[in-house]
Design a protein around this motif. Sequence first.
Motif, PDB file in Angstrom:
ATOM      1  N   GLY A   1       0.792  -1.222   0.000  1.00 29.89           N
ATOM      2  CA  GLY A   1       0.000   0.000   0.000  1.00 29.89           C
ATOM      3  C   GLY A   1       0.819   1.264   0.000  1.00 29.89           C
ATOM      4  O   GLY A   1       0.269   2.360  -0.015  1.00 29.89           O
ATOM      5  N   TRP A   2       2.147   1.185   0.028  1.00 30.32           N
ATOM      6  CA  TRP A   2       2.976   2.388   0.060  1.00 30.32           C
ATOM      7  C   TRP A   2       3.322   2.802  -1.359  1.00 30.32           C
ATOM      8  O   TRP A   2       3.981   2.077  -2.078  1.00 30.32           O
ATOM      9  CB  TRP A   2       4.253   2.128   0.852  1.00 30.32           C
ATOM     10  N   ARG A   3       2.838   3.947  -1.769  1.00 30.86           N
ATOM     11  CA  ARG A   3       3.048   4.422  -3.131  1.00 30.86           C
ATOM     12  C   ARG A   3       3.585   5.841  -3.089  1.00 30.86           C
ATOM     13  O   ARG A   3       3.489   6.520  -2.069  1.00 30.86           O
ATOM     14  CB  ARG A   3       1.735   4.397  -3.925  1.00 30.86           C
TER      15      ARG A   3
ATOM     16  N   TRP B   1      -6.472   3.250   2.916  1.00 36.16           N
ATOM     17  CA  TRP B   1      -7.449   3.007   3.978  1.00 36.16           C
ATOM     18  C   TRP B   1      -8.439   1.922   3.556  1.00 36.16           C
ATOM     19  O   TRP B   1      -8.750   1.006   4.338  1.00 36.16           O
ATOM     20  CB  TRP B   1      -8.177   4.312   4.299  1.00 36.16           C
ATOM     21  N   SER B   2      -8.933   2.000   2.325  1.00 36.57           N
ATOM     22  CA  SER B   2      -9.919   1.036   1.834  1.00 36.57           C
ATOM     23  C   SER B   2      -9.361  -0.374   1.815  1.00 36.57           C
ATOM     24  O   SER B   2     -10.031  -1.334   2.223  1.00 36.57           O
ATOM     25  CB  SER B   2     -10.385   1.440   0.427  1.00 36.57           C
ATOM     26  N   ARG B   3      -8.126  -0.534   1.339  1.00 27.17           N
ATOM     27  CA  ARG B   3      -7.509  -1.857   1.325  1.00 27.17           C
ATOM     28  C   ARG B   3      -7.334  -2.390   2.741  1.00 27.17           C
ATOM     29  O   ARG B   3      -7.507  -3.581   3.003  1.00 27.17           O
ATOM     30  CB  ARG B   3      -6.161  -1.802   0.615  1.00 27.17           C
ATOM     31  N   CYS B   4      -7.006  -1.510   3.651  1.00 27.61           N
ATOM     32  CA  CYS B   4      -6.835  -1.905   5.055  1.00 27.61           C
ATOM     33  C   CYS B   4      -8.144  -2.429   5.634  1.00 27.61           C
ATOM     34  O   CYS B   4      -8.168  -3.470   6.303  1.00 27.61           O
ATOM     35  CB  CYS B   4      -6.328  -0.703   5.855  1.00 27.61           C
TER      36      CYS B   4
ATOM     37  N   ALA C   1     -10.748  -3.597   3.896  1.00 30.43           N
ATOM     38  CA  ALA C   1     -11.097  -4.835   3.189  1.00 30.43           C
ATOM     39  C   ALA C   1     -10.259  -6.011   3.671  1.00 30.43           C
ATOM     40  O   ALA C   1     -10.756  -7.144   3.769  1.00 30.43           O
ATOM     41  CB  ALA C   1     -10.920  -4.628   1.683  1.00 30.43           C
ATOM     42  N   ASP C   2      -8.988  -5.769   3.989  1.00 28.20           N
ATOM     43  CA  ASP C   2      -8.109  -6.838   4.470  1.00 28.20           C
ATOM     44  C   ASP C   2      -8.578  -7.419   5.800  1.00 28.20           C
ATOM     45  O   ASP C   2      -8.186  -8.532   6.174  1.00 28.20           O
ATOM     46  CB  ASP C   2      -6.673  -6.318   4.631  1.00 28.20           C
ATOM     47  N   GLN C   3      -9.407  -6.657   6.527  1.00 27.87           N
ATOM     48  CA  GLN C   3      -9.944  -7.149   7.797  1.00 27.87           C
ATOM     49  C   GLN C   3     -11.278  -7.857   7.622  1.00 27.87           C
ATOM     50  O   GLN C   3     -11.944  -8.218   8.596  1.00 27.87           O
ATOM     51  CB  GLN C   3     -10.076  -5.989   8.788  1.00 27.87           C
ATOM     52  N   GLY C   4     -11.677  -8.057   6.344  1.00 27.08           N
ATOM     53  CA  GLY C   4     -12.873  -8.836   6.053  1.00 27.08           C
ATOM     54  C   GLY C   4     -14.133  -8.040   5.819  1.00 27.08           C
ATOM     55  O   GLY C   4     -15.233  -8.605   5.820  1.00 27.08           O
ATOM     56  N   PHE C   5     -13.977  -6.733   5.577  1.00 24.12           N
ATOM     57  CA  PHE C   5     -15.156  -5.899   5.382  1.00 24.12           C
ATOM     58  C   PHE C   5     -15.229  -5.394   3.941  1.00 24.12           C
ATOM     59  O   PHE C   5     -14.367  -5.712   3.121  1.00 24.12           O
ATOM     60  CB  PHE C   5     -15.135  -4.740   6.384  1.00 24.12           C
ATOM     61  N   ALA C   6     -16.244  -4.613   3.633  1.00 28.95           N
ATOM     62  CA  ALA C   6     -16.473  -4.155   2.267  1.00 28.95           C
ATOM     63  C   ALA C   6     -15.323  -3.277   1.773  1.00 28.95           C
ATOM     64  O   ALA C   6     -14.588  -2.677   2.564  1.00 28.95           O
ATOM     65  CB  ALA C   6     -17.791  -3.387   2.185  1.00 28.95           C
ATOM     66  N   HIS C   7     -15.211  -3.204   0.461  1.00 27.49           N
ATOM     67  CA  HIS C   7     -14.160  -2.387  -0.170  1.00 27.49           C
ATOM     68  C   HIS C   7     -14.774  -1.026  -0.483  1.00 27.49           C
ATOM     69  O   HIS C   7     -15.229  -0.764  -1.594  1.00 27.49           O
ATOM     70  CB  HIS C   7     -13.679  -3.078  -1.447  1.00 27.49           C
ATOM     71  N   TYR C   8     -14.781  -0.134   0.508  1.00 26.83           N
ATOM     72  CA  TYR C   8     -15.403   1.183   0.352  1.00 26.83           C
ATOM     73  C   TYR C   8     -14.472   2.126  -0.417  1.00 26.83           C
ATOM     74  O   TYR C   8     -13.247   2.050  -0.289  1.00 26.83           O
ATOM     75  CB  TYR C   8     -15.709   1.796   1.714  1.00 26.83           C
ATOM     76  N   SER C   9     -15.069   3.049  -1.153  1.00 26.94           N
ATOM     77  CA  SER C   9     -14.263   4.003  -1.927  1.00 26.94           C
ATOM     78  C   SER C   9     -13.616   5.057  -1.036  1.00 26.94           C
ATOM     79  O   SER C   9     -12.527   5.560  -1.339  1.00 26.94           O
ATOM     80  CB  SER C   9     -15.130   4.689  -2.986  1.00 26.94           C
TER      81      SER C   9
ATOM     82  N   LYS D   1      -7.829   4.246   9.801  1.00 30.24           N
ATOM     83  CA  LYS D   1      -7.555   5.682   9.766  1.00 30.24           C
ATOM     84  C   LYS D   1      -6.350   6.013  10.644  1.00 30.24           C
ATOM     85  O   LYS D   1      -5.497   6.826  10.266  1.00 30.24           O
ATOM     86  CB  LYS D   1      -8.765   6.473  10.248  1.00 30.24           C
ATOM     87  N   ARG D   2      -6.301   5.400  11.826  1.00 28.97           N
ATOM     88  CA  ARG D   2      -5.189   5.675  12.746  1.00 28.97           C
ATOM     89  C   ARG D   2      -3.880   5.083  12.225  1.00 28.97           C
ATOM     90  O   ARG D   2      -2.832   5.716  12.309  1.00 28.97           O
ATOM     91  CB  ARG D   2      -5.515   5.111  14.123  1.00 28.97           C
ATOM     92  N   ARG D   3      -3.962   3.881  11.710  1.00 33.56           N
ATOM     93  CA  ARG D   3      -2.750   3.206  11.239  1.00 33.56           C
ATOM     94  C   ARG D   3      -2.091   3.980  10.106  1.00 33.56           C
ATOM     95  O   ARG D   3      -0.862   4.060  10.023  1.00 33.56           O
ATOM     96  CB  ARG D   3      -3.116   1.797  10.778  1.00 33.56           C
ATOM     97  N   HIS D   4      -2.918   4.563   9.223  1.00 31.17           N
ATOM     98  CA  HIS D   4      -2.382   5.225   8.027  1.00 31.17           C
ATOM     99  C   HIS D   4      -2.522   6.751   8.075  1.00 31.17           C
ATOM    100  O   HIS D   4      -2.270   7.422   7.072  1.00 31.17           O
ATOM    101  CB  HIS D   4      -3.081   4.669   6.780  1.00 31.17           C
ATOM    102  N   HIS D   5      -2.950   7.297   9.212  1.00 28.59           N
ATOM    103  CA  HIS D   5      -3.082   8.757   9.388  1.00 28.59           C
ATOM    104  C   HIS D   5      -3.954   9.379   8.297  1.00 28.59           C
ATOM    105  O   HIS D   5      -3.665  10.454   7.772  1.00 28.59           O
ATOM    106  CB  HIS D   5      -1.700   9.418   9.408  1.00 28.59           C
TER     107      HIS D   5
END
Length: 278
Positions: free
Chosen positions: A5-7, A181-184, A186-194, A230-234
Amino acid sequence: MARRGWRPGVAAGVAVLAAICASGPERAAVVRTASDLGPLPADRYDYTPQDFQRFRQASALLVRQCMAHRGHPGFPLDPRYPDDPIVATAVSTDYGVLDPDIARRWGYGWDPAAHPGSRSEGRRMTDEEYADYPACNTEADKRLMRGIDLKQDWLYAGRRAIEVDKAVKRDPRVREAWAVWSRCVADQGFAHYSDPAAAYTDSAWQRASDGNTRHTQRERATAVADVTCKRRHHTAELWHAVRAQKQAADIARHHDRYTASLRALRTYRANISAVLTG
């Protein structure tokens, strides 16, 4: 191993965030509310909740005076309509849910005991009073808006905020931050929100007429993942920093219009103070 996720877009965004935070006021270590992120440049030009409360008080006094002149003595300061309207309410921040404790307990909603709504506490208007009430409301509004150019100056910053926020949402730093944030989430098993707003407004939460949700286990778990990411990725901090940057640029570009809008807001506040202290 490469960090997922780091770009480059995120790196540029973090650089902007670091620069703005270093030059700005000290910020809270933990973000639980939008105010913890610090003020925005356009805040001083905008209508506030305190303005709204003072407006309601001043308007109620003017309406009661007007109603007395129209033959309705004893009109209440906080009247109820003959029939109670349905009021839809949404409680959020510009960045969605931020507090992990709220997310864990209430998901994307809130404690109904802490937000009882805006139902009037006075007696119901009679049909005769209700017939004169709109005219008195209009008269009160004219008094409180005296000396203000409503088309050009009133709430100019609020109108510009719509355009500025559109630019913020198009900014590649913000879009990349949302993608991370969205990938994070989704990686926890939830929807892929925009973006965080899409998570907050998901129809799956089945909001009632007052805007509150059902606080289901799935909703609460999604909200916790949302805040965690949100906290993990500020996410909120970077988003806020880009908003500050673009607002400052817009104010510099339209300085005269913002200045006129601020004069209008000060006139409005002075009109309200004159009623409340008179």
